[in-house]
Design an enzyme around this catalytic site. Structure first.
Site, PDB file in Angstrom:
ATOM      1  N   PHE A  99       0.860  -1.181   0.000  1.00 27.88           N
ATOM      2  CA  PHE A  99       0.000   0.000   0.000  1.00 27.88           C
ATOM      3  C   PHE A  99       0.893   1.226   0.000  1.00 27.88           C
ATOM      4  O   PHE A  99       1.546   1.536   0.997  1.00 27.88           O
ATOM      5  CB  PHE A  99      -0.934   0.049   1.211  1.00 27.88           C
ATOM      6  N   ASP A 112       9.723   2.841   1.598  1.00 34.94           N
ATOM      7  CA  ASP A 112       8.548   3.624   1.945  1.00 34.94           C
ATOM      8  C   ASP A 112       8.342   3.500   3.457  1.00 34.94           C
ATOM      9  O   ASP A 112       7.780   2.528   3.945  1.00 34.94           O
ATOM     10  CB  ASP A 112       7.329   3.100   1.186  1.00 34.94           C
ATOM     11  N   LYS A 128       3.311  11.353   6.866  1.00 31.88           N
ATOM     12  CA  LYS A 128       2.511  11.172   8.070  1.00 31.88           C
ATOM     13  C   LYS A 128       3.103  11.864   9.293  1.00 31.88           C
ATOM     14  O   LYS A 128       2.886  13.039   9.493  1.00 31.88           O
ATOM     15  CB  LYS A 128       2.254   9.686   8.314  1.00 31.88           C
TER      16      LYS A 128
END
Length: 401
Positions: free
Chosen positions: A141, A226, A255
């Site tokens: 994801f 990531d 984030k």
């Protein structure tokens, strides 16, 4: 009709149904707790999918944002501003790298990483035009833009959004043999989550990341990590890659970098790699804006103390110890994760992940489900031992009912 019901009905009537939220309407939040419009308090064990690593309303971060709001919030990248150099310098240093390309959201940073790898492949590696390949892992994801879902294996993220962007090869996560076979002279990058978050906090087998690092070096391929969810203290280290002693060629961050206040993301790499860009080839009006840099600089200062990484490691031992005890009773079929991050597979007899999340909501604990029978637990790193224990006790009660 309660205030909660009215607000949910209005939201459902006037917003696209691209999310399925739990039926709670948050009005205020502090630390690891959120309060709804009717004054009920809930323990947050999701932390905005790791965007709120430092808790809700963290005073250091809020004060940094307030101070910057009174000065300047946006210049665009047409001009320099006085927080930009410090942000790039400090973030590069934290990553042990040289160059930063700031963006806003995580998926923007992933798109930036893909573009960077392709341009590096053509300009530096010498891959023939239009032939660059990026290898990714099944179950990934990395976001939901058209290019990123082109290499997703999740039907919900991908179905009915084609035609898809070419240039990607998907291999099984955690399989070094498949990775070795996928690398060719036209491969420019391997893009991986060191721990797959959305898939259920999937930790790869020991030795997998070091082997990927060895293969990418051997084949002159960029290793892109990531760390949007796994990074910045979540797993008990600054980066999840550190658990295996791996340093990638490129970090993709987001984030928690914005402290849960503003969206901040970045690609961090060497000058050789990010130096392939020329003015006008890539950019963002808001990327690296003064407000974002001010908040992110405070995040970086907090990470440098090591306090949050240490809390995540110590409380993570407590978290995984309690969850392991649950799995011993047959109510949980698997527990995965590192630090204050766990994927918990619920035995089907005890309900789906959604049903367990709803039952926890009734007990004033907030988690979120993924992939059917899995719930994810990722509390703010500032959570107290007592609050963590109480939240886990509620999970035990739910699974004992």
């Amino acid at each position: 009709m309660t205030a909660t019901d009215a607000l949910i009905a209005a939201a459902e009537a006037h917003s696209a149904h691209n999310y399925h939220p739990l039926p709670v309407v948050v009005a205020t939040a502090d630390g690891a707790w959120m309060t709804d419009v009717e004054g009920r308090r809930y323990l947050d064990l999701l932390a905005g999918y790791s965007a709120l690593n430092f808790g809700h309303g963290n005073r250091r971060l809020v004060e940094a944002a307030k101070a910057q709001l009174d000065r300047v919030t946006l210049t665009s990248r047409a001009f320099y501003h006085d927080r930009f150099a410090a942000f790039c310098t400090e973030l590069a240093d934290l990553c042990g790298m040289e160059t930063v390309l700031p963006m806003n959201t995580g998926v923007e940073a992933v798109e930036t990483a893909v573009k960077t790898a392709r341009k590096w492949g053509y300009r530096v590696k010498g891959v023939p035009a239009e032939m660059a390949k990026v290898v990714v892992a099944g179950g990934n994801f990395h976001g939901r833009t058209t290019t990123v879902i082109s290499f997703s294996t999740d039907p919900e993220a991908r179905a009915d959004f084609g035609p898809y962007t070419p240039g990607f090869e998907i291999v099984p996560y955690g399989d070094p043999t498949a990775m070795r076979s996928a690398l060719t002279e036209n491969t420019v990058a391997v893009l991986l989550e060191p721990i797959q978050g959305e898939s259920g906090v999937i930790v790869p087998p020991a030795g997998y990341l070091p082997e990927v690092r060895r293969l990418t070096r051997e084949r002159n391929v960029l290793f892109v990590a990531d760390e949007i969810q796994s990074g910045l203290g979540r797993t008990g280290r600054t980066f999840a890659c550190e658990h295996e002693g791996v340093v990638p060629d490129m970090y993709v961050l987001g984030k928690a970098l914005g402290g849960g206040i503003v969206p901040v993301s970045a690609v961090v790499s060497s000058e050789e790699v990010l130096g392939v860009f020329r003015p006008g080839e890539h950019g963002s009006t808001f990327g690296g804006n003064p407000l974002a840099c001010a908040v992110a600089l405070e995040v970086l200062a907090m990470l440098r103390t090591g306090e949050y990484q240490e809390r995540s490691a110590l409380l993570g031992e407590r978290l995984h110890g309690e969850l392991s005890a649950l799995s011993g009773g047959g109510r949980v079929t698997a527990v995965r994760g590192r630090g204050l991050w766990a994927g918990v597979d619920i035995a089907p007899a005890y309900g789906t992940g959604r049903e367990v999340s709803e039952r926890l909501l009734e007990r004033r604990v907030l988690v979120k489900d993924t992939h059917g029978h899995t719930i994810r637990i990722a509390p703010p790193l500032v959570i107290s031992e007592e609050d963590l224990d109480w939240g886990l006790a509620q999970l035990r009660e739910v699974l004992s009912a």
